[in-house]
Motif scaffolding. Structure first.
Motif, short mmCIF file in Angstrom:
data_model
loop_
_atom_site.label_atom_id
_atom_site.label_comp_id
_atom_site.label_asym_id
_atom_site.label_seq_id
_atom_site.Cartn_x
_atom_site.Cartn_y
_atom_site.Cartn_z
N ASP A 192 0.80 -1.29 -0.08
CA ASP A 192 0.13 -0.03 -0.01
C ASP A 192 0.84 1.18 -0.07
N GLY A 193 0.61 2.11 -0.77
CA GLY A 193 1.08 3.54 -0.83
C GLY A 193 2.38 3.27 -1.93
N ASN A 205 -6.58 14.30 1.20
CA ASN A 205 -5.71 14.97 -0.04
C ASN A 205 -6.75 16.08 -0.23
N TRP A 230 -0.53 14.35 5.35
CA TRP A 230 -0.93 13.24 4.51
C TRP A 230 0.36 12.62 3.83
N MET A 283 -2.20 4.82 3.01
CA MET A 283 -3.23 5.03 4.10
C MET A 283 -2.51 4.02 5.25
N TYR A 310 -11.01 9.61 3.03
CA TYR A 310 -10.89 9.45 1.96
C TYR A 310 -12.30 9.46 1.51
N LYS A 324 -11.82 6.18 -3.46
CA LYS A 324 -10.61 5.92 -4.22
C LYS A 324 -10.15 4.29 -3.37
P1 AFP Z 1 -1.23 3.19 -4.18
O1 AFP Z 1 -1.01 2.07 -3.46
O2 AFP Z 1 -1.79 2.79 -5.48
O3 AFP Z 1 0.07 4.11 -4.35
O4 AFP Z 1 -2.46 3.95 -3.39
C1 AFP Z 1 -2.45 4.10 -2.06
C2 AFP Z 1 -3.48 4.74 -1.63
O5 AFP Z 1 -4.45 3.78 -2.15
C3 AFP Z 1 -3.70 4.76 -0.18
O6 AFP Z 1 -3.08 3.87 0.75
C4 AFP Z 1 -3.59 6.43 -0.05
O7 AFP Z 1 -4.36 6.94 1.32
C5 AFP Z 1 -4.07 7.02 -1.08
O8 AFP Z 1 -4.02 5.77 -1.99
C6 AFP Z 1 -3.44 8.17 -1.70
O9 AFP Z 1 -4.15 8.75 -2.75
P2 AFP Z 1 -3.85 10.18 -3.49
O10 AFP Z 1 -3.01 9.96 -4.82
O11 AFP Z 1 -4.92 10.69 -3.50
O12 AFP Z 1 -2.76 10.78 -2.40
#
Ligand code: AFP
Length: 321
Positions: free
Chosen positions: A106-107, A197, A231, A235, A251, A263
């Protein structure tokens, strides 16, 4: 020194669930090692392919997914897996008792800039159903028998619950064991810190627009507090900060893609984080109901998320009434 095995035994967790959890942890230790080697292991950058969500996969997304998938498929207690990076569920062992659902990394936009990422996992009973079928996985978060994440930051941490509170373990780089470093972690009920965000502000619905506008007014506004904002774009890291020192993470639904209710993914992110937050004394809502009570309809379903410190989430939800 208390390891997850000691705590799980104290909590009377079955040997089969303990072994399933241990398999997730063993895979996470391999992922931690790859992340530590960074560019030296040749795993940074893009894999030049997209996942089912239409997102470009990072090499480490793919490698972490394969590590978890391969190791869990070998575990006799695992009936099947579902991953954010897989289009369809992957059946494993017909006699397995558990379904393991995970976001391997994640992230992932943080990987190449050497900022915190994590593995999020959720374990459901298979109830003897066919693990090649999506319907078998579509259980509400209340059915989770374990939820947790491994956070790859300055140190590697495991934060986990089997429904008996939330425990935090730190990976000892010498013994390669997770060691209990905080038992029964609790989220402070009040906070002055929010995570959202802000660049999506123009797309939000009115209640969240109003709530954030009131927070931004600080002591002079109706909430009479000076808020701070954080931020991390992961997550897992934002939730970890909230478990540590409180806060609210949002979110929310936004109108960018009206057919997607948010999202974040219900099964890979929403449910496991909601179970951890609730077990730590906080609240996790989709603005209409507790996330754990949502009946999933699709394995890759999205969900709006508002979670964290109990009193602050209640304030946020009052804007929807
Ligand atoms: P990825 O794992 O695809 O990078 O996404 C991370 C996520 O699902 C979550 O962990 C974050 O809180 C969020 O996306 C971040 O989203 P933004 O691109 O809007 O900052």
């Amino acid at each position: 020194m208390q390891t997850p095995k000691h705590i799980l035994a104290q909590n009377n967790v079955s040997p089969s669930l303990t072994s399933t959890i241990n398999t997730v942890l063993n895979a996470s230790k391999e992922i931690a090692l790859l992340l530590q080697k960074g560019a030296m292991s040749g795993v940074l950058g893009s894999a030049e392919q997209e996942n089912v969500q239409g997102e470009t996969q990072k090499k480490l997304d793919v490698i972490s997914n394969d590590l978890l998938k391969d190791m869990l498929s070998e575990c006799p207690h695992v009936a099947g897996i579902a991953s954010e990076e897989e289009d369809l569920p992957v059946p494993a062992n017909a006699d397995g008792e558990f379904l393991v659902i995970f976001d391997p990394l994640d992230g992932s936009s943080n990987i190449d800039i050497n900022v915190t990422v994590g593995t999020i996992f959720s374990i459901l009973p298979s109830n003897g159903n066919d693990a090649s079928q999506e319907a078998t996985y579509l259980q509400s978060g209340r059915n989770q028998v374990c939820a947790g994440y491994v956070l790859y930051g300055p140190s590697t941490l495991l934060v986990m619950t089997t429904g008996q509170g939330v425990d935090v373990f730190t990976l000892d780089p010498i013994s390669k064991e997770f060691v209990l470093t905080e038992a029964q972690s609790k989220i402070t009920p009040s906070t002055k810190e929010f995570a959202i965000n802000m660049s999506n502000q123009r797309f939000w619905a009115e209640p969240i627009q109003n709530y954030v506008a009131d927070m931004l007014q600080g002591e002079e506004g109706p909430l009479e507090k000076r808020y701070n904002m954080r931020w991390v774009a992961a997550m897992v890291a934002d939730v970890h900060r909230i478990i540590n020192r409180g806060g609210i993470f949002m979110y929310p639904w936004d109108k960018r893609e009206p057919n997607k209710p948010g999202k974040l993914r219900l099964m890979y992110e929403g449910n496991p984080m909601a179970m951890l937050v609730e077990q730590a004394g906080g609240i996790a809502s989709n603005s209409e109901m507790n996330i754990l009570d949502i009946q999933p309809e699709l394995i890759h379903q999205r969900v709006p998320v508002i979670l964290g410190s109990k009193h602050e989430v209640e304030v946020a939800l009052s804007y929807y009434n």
